[in-house]
Design an enzyme around this catalytic site. Structure first.
Site, PDB file in Angstrom:
ATOM      1  N   SER A   1     -14.263   1.119  -2.180  1.00 40.06           N
ATOM      2  CA  SER A   1     -14.347  -0.172  -1.488  1.00 40.06           C
ATOM      3  C   SER A   1     -15.729  -0.797  -1.702  1.00 40.06           C
ATOM      4  O   SER A   1     -16.399  -1.179  -0.746  1.00 40.06           O
ATOM      5  CB  SER A   1     -14.056   0.003   0.007  1.00 40.06           C
ATOM      6  OG  SER A   1     -13.769  -1.227   0.623  1.00 40.06           O
TER       7      SER A   1
ATOM      8  N   TYR B   1      -1.782   7.893  -2.733  1.00 42.11           N
ATOM      9  CA  TYR B   1      -1.743   6.448  -2.927  1.00 42.11           C
ATOM     10  C   TYR B   1      -0.298   6.015  -3.157  1.00 42.11           C
ATOM     11  O   TYR B   1       0.183   5.889  -4.280  1.00 42.11           O
ATOM     12  CB  TYR B   1      -2.622   6.028  -4.105  1.00 42.11           C
ATOM     13  CG  TYR B   1      -4.103   6.157  -3.847  1.00 42.11           C
ATOM     14  CD1 TYR B   1      -4.603   6.405  -2.566  1.00 42.11           C
ATOM     15  CD2 TYR B   1      -5.018   6.030  -4.883  1.00 42.11           C
ATOM     16  CE1 TYR B   1      -5.958   6.523  -2.330  1.00 42.11           C
ATOM     17  CE2 TYR B   1      -6.387   6.145  -4.652  1.00 42.11           C
ATOM     18  CZ  TYR B   1      -6.844   6.393  -3.373  1.00 42.11           C
ATOM     19  OH  TYR B   1      -8.191   6.510  -3.160  1.00 42.11           O
TER      20      TYR B   1
ATOM     21  N   GLY C   1     -17.013  -4.470  -0.172  1.00 45.74           N
ATOM     22  CA  GLY C   1     -16.984  -4.773   1.254  1.00 45.74           C
ATOM     23  C   GLY C   1     -18.085  -5.747   1.650  1.00 45.74           C
ATOM     24  O   GLY C   1     -19.247  -5.564   1.296  1.00 45.74           O
TER      25      GLY C   1
END
Length: 292
Positions: A208, A53, A211
């Site tokens: 995520s 990251y 979404g």
């Protein structure tokens, strides 16, 4: 804050996905640190990071170092915070992602993460993604060696199939505590992995998780708005953001689910954390199950 378990460790039911604090479009360090501190102040005790990251090629581990600085600078006892990191992916600096799952790489990566995080052992170390060029058994075997050496306390796997989960579970036994796959209102392809994780007692960590949830007027006056899904309608009924409804729905999917919403602003992570205390009715959950 509500709580759930990863292996034998109790953590907040909502975690913080720290990736947005270090990749393209990241905030300045002051706001990034403030975002982590806001998560801690809201009761979040699970922070998800990875050695990959980062933005530029020469800053591997940027997010791990940032998280370590934020924890050290919070001014409170953060020993109860589980920092989960990952190894097995890289970023050359051109926006792309690479995958390297050789045992040699994973062991070196884990040792480097230990140093960056400033810990004696990593609380949860996750294999970021299967490497098609490396036998899965070899990559999982590296996690076994890291467990046996005490470099990591527990292991997880990410972006995997049900076959990957079963094979890893056979090798790692109780050392395997989590599965992290993409899962959200819009992306539900990991239903089989969620069911299997629940059966095996493994924490399922959706990445995520928001979404498909676009902004609504509840989020404030700026940016595009939408009110077209059941998530938005139920949010309006509760007077909360649709993001909170999405996270509450995920929590209702299984008692092993611990969502990892990303954030780059304190207000965002505070909103996400409030979803842990939001209870949906059975009828609302059914409406959301059918929503796409």
């Amino acid at each position: 804050m509500e709580y759930r378990t990863i292996g034998s460790t109790t953590v907040s039911a909502i975690g913080l996905g720290a990736m947005p604090l270090s990749i393209e479009g990241r905030p300045d360090e002051r706001r990034a640190i403030a975002t982590v501190h806001a998560a801690l102040d809201a009761g979040v005790t699970l922070i998800d990071t990875a050695d990959s990251y980062h933005w530029h090629a020469d800053e591997a581990g940027h997010n791990e170092l940032l998280v370590a600085r934020a924890l050290a600078g919070h001014g409170s006892d953060t020993s109860g915070v589980l920092v989960a990191t990952k190894g097995g992916r890289g970023r050359p600096g051109d926006g792309s992602w690479t995958v390297t799952g050789t045992p040699e790489h994973l062991k070196r990566a884990a040792e480097a993460s230990v140093k960056r995080l400033g810990v004696e052992a990593i609380g949860l170390y996750q294999l970021h993604k299967p490497d098609p060029a490396v036998p899965w058994a070899d990559s999982v075997g590296a996690l076994r060696e890291l467990l046996d050496a005490g470099t990591i306390r527990t292991a997880g796997i990410s972006n995997v199939s049900t076959g990957h989960i079963l094979e890893a579970h056979a090798v790692l036994g109780d050392g395997l505590v989590s599965v992290q796959n993409q899962y959200s209102p819009a992306v539900r392809g990991s239903e089989p992995q969620l069911r299997l994780s629940t059966q095996l007692g493994l924490a399922f960590l959706p990445w995520s998780p928001l979404g498909g949830i676009s902004r609504s007027s509840l989020d404030g006056p700026s940016g595009p708005t939408s009110a077209g899904t059941a998530f938005h309608h139920i949010a309006a009924e509760h007077g909360v953001s649709p993001q909170q409804i999405a996270l509450a729905w995920l929590l209702a999917r299984s008692p092993t689910v611990i969502p990892l919403p990303g954030a780059s602003r304190p207000a965002t992570v505070q909103d996400s954390a409030r979803a842990a205390g939001l209870k949906l009715s059975e009828a609302e959950v059914m409406r959301l199950d059918d929503a796409r």
